[in-house]
Structure formats: C-alpha cells, structure tokens
Design a protein around this motif. Structure first.
Motif: not given
Length: 318
Positions: A199-200, A203, A207, A229, A231, A243-244, A246-247, A302
């Motif tokens: 995830f990290r 994400v 970006y 990253a 949630h 990843p969708s 997360g930001v 993403w």
C-alpha cells in the motif's frame, strides 16, 4: 546452479573494512526485488526513485548506514561484470548517447548520482538473467547466492537481508496484483506487513512522492520520503489497501485528516472542519488548505475512489 544466476556470484567487488564491499550485491538485490514487484519488466532498467531507494534500504541493512551508500558507484562499475554467457560487460550495459559512448573511458567514475544521471538514465540488464529472475523460485535462489557469497562474514547481516527479501517478495506479489489488497484482514502478521508495504509503495509512487494537499515533495539525499501513505477509509473499516483508498500526505496533514480536521471531497478539493478557528494564528496552516485542489495521480487507476472521498467528507468534524 543455473549459469544465468551463477554470474551473480562472480561480481567484481572491492573490499570494505576487510570484507566484500556491499555496493554491487545490494544493487543486484534491489533489482531482483523490483523485478518481483513487477516494476522492472524488460531488460531496460530505468534508474528511478524506487530503485535507488530500495538500494539504500538494502545497503543500510548490509553496512549499517545509508549515508555511505553511493549508488552511482555500483550503477557505473556493474558494467565491468560478465553476464551469463561470459561476455565481458554484458551483465549491465548503460544506455549512453553515441557522442558520450566514444569518450566514456576518458571520463572516469562519476562522483555523484546527478553526475551519473547526466551520463545515462537507464541500462540494459542481460535478458537471460532477467528471464530467470522473473521466477520467484529463481529470484529466491539468486538472492540466497548473493547473500551467501558476499555477506558470509556476518550471519546477522545475512538474516536481516533474507528477512528483507521475504517481505519484499510478499509485498511485490500484492503490487503486481493490487486487487488482492481489498478483502478480509490478513491471516498472519507477515501478510499484514506485506500488504501495508505494498500500500505504501503503490500510493507514494502514484503521487510521485508529493503531498496531495500541500504539494510538498522532498526526498533526502539518502532517499527517505517526506510523505506517508494515508488511508481514506481506515483499514479497520474498509479492509481496503488498494492505492485508490489512499493519498500521499506529509505527517502533519496525515494526522489532521485522521483526526477529521481536513478531508478531500468527491469534488477533488480539500475541506477544512468549521471547528478549526481561522482567527487563531496557529490554525492558519490548516485554514489555508480549504477549497484547494486535491493533487491527483496521473494514472487514472490509482485516483481516489469517489465513495472513499465521500466517506472522508461525511466524517469531517462539524
């Protein structure tokens, strides 16, 4: 041992404190990890942030310090090593311009990563070696041979590197199939750690290591990132590490979002809680974010899920 992998045990390495220098072995371990993560898919290897950061992580485990990693050295000198077929220089071939290729032997080794990148930004890995390393079994074998051959002096270092590869391969499996990142909770701590790492990685790369709110992007000289990253819908509620969901945010804005003081909305703008007093000077850094556009990934796959953004906005403190 398959000869395609055997070339990895014949790297020309120098000495560091009486032991084999870790530079080239760590670079090759980083390349193996990136192949298993699906980030390197062809013989052409781009020298990008992911690869250099991975190299620093491995170097720190091997040498105890990130500051002495000097990635430009293995990226440059790996070209002197033989590939699986025994041909000199065929393991790693920098993509030099025709003009530079004619004088490269007169330039000497680069003295920084910036200097190296001015010479080449990609190199070709021997295709036979790449094909073999695409198999997880062969990749594990290659990693084991590198660790045994160049880090025999320290059982503790060997154990750390093996643990790193185990986690990297597990995380890489999720990165190659991110749909696996949504669903029930991981059944083991190892799976949870691998999912979190995937995830990290996904994400932050989506970006481009830039904060989705402040637009700040900073990578330290030893390749640590300013952003984290975050949630959108907490994992405990969503079971979603895609990843969708997360930001990328700086730590202070990550904290502010998790405490529902700010929220990105489906309108792709940031919203600030009315509980934040704009008249208090210390609150200005948050208030100035109100109605600012949300930084979006270039890859539409993403970009934040609209339902996740709606959840965030609905939970903003009122």
């Amino acid at each position: 041992m398959v000869d395609a992998l055997g070339c990895l045990t014949r790297l020309r390495v120098g000495q560091s404190r009486g032991n084999p220098a870790p530079n080239k072995p760590c670079l090759m371990l980083a390349i193996i990890c990136e192949i298993q993560a699906g980030h390197i898919t062809s013989p052409r290897v781009v020298i990008d942030t992911r690869l250099i950061s991975r190299y620093h992580e491995l170097y720190e485990l091997a040498a105890g310090s990130r500051h002495e990693a000097r990635p430009w050295l293995p990226l440059w000198f790996l070209a002197s090593d033989k590939g699986p077929d025994g041909a000199a220089g065929s393991l790693w071939q920098p993509e030099l311009s025709p003009t530079l290729a004619g004088v490269v032997d007169q330039l000497g080794a680069p003295r920084s990563l910036d200097q190296l990148l001015k010479r080449f930004g990609a190199a070709r890995l021997h295709p036979e070696l790449l094909a073999r390393l695409g198999s997880e079994q062969a990749a594990r074998e290659a990693g084991a041979h590198l660790i045994t051959r160049y880090f025999a002096w320290s059982p503790d270092t060997q154990a750390k590197l093996h643990d790193y590869l185990d986690e990297a391969f597990a995380s890489g499996s999720y990165e190659k199939s991110p749909e696996q990142l949504k669903g029930s909770s991981p059944v083991s701590p190892q799976q949870a750690k691998a999912r979190s790492a995937a995830f990290r990685s996904l994400v932050l790369e989506a970006y481009d290591y830039r904060c989705a709110a402040s637009r700040l992007r900073y990578i330290t000289p030893d390749y640590r990132y300013l952003v984290e990253a975050a949630h959108l819908v907490p994992f405990a509620e969503s079971q979603d590490d895609r990843p969708s969901n997360g930001v990328a945010l700086t730590p202070n804005l990550h904290w502010a979002m998790d405490n529902h003081l700010i929220a990105p909305g489906p309108d792709h703008r940031w919203h600030v809680s009315p509980t934040v007093d704009a008249l208090v000077p210390d609150s200005r850094w948050l208030c100035e974010l109100d109605e600012q556009p949300l930084v979006l990934p270039r890859d539409p796959r993403w970009q934040p899920d609209r339902e996740a953004l709606a959840w965030r906005l609905a939970h903003l403190q009122r």
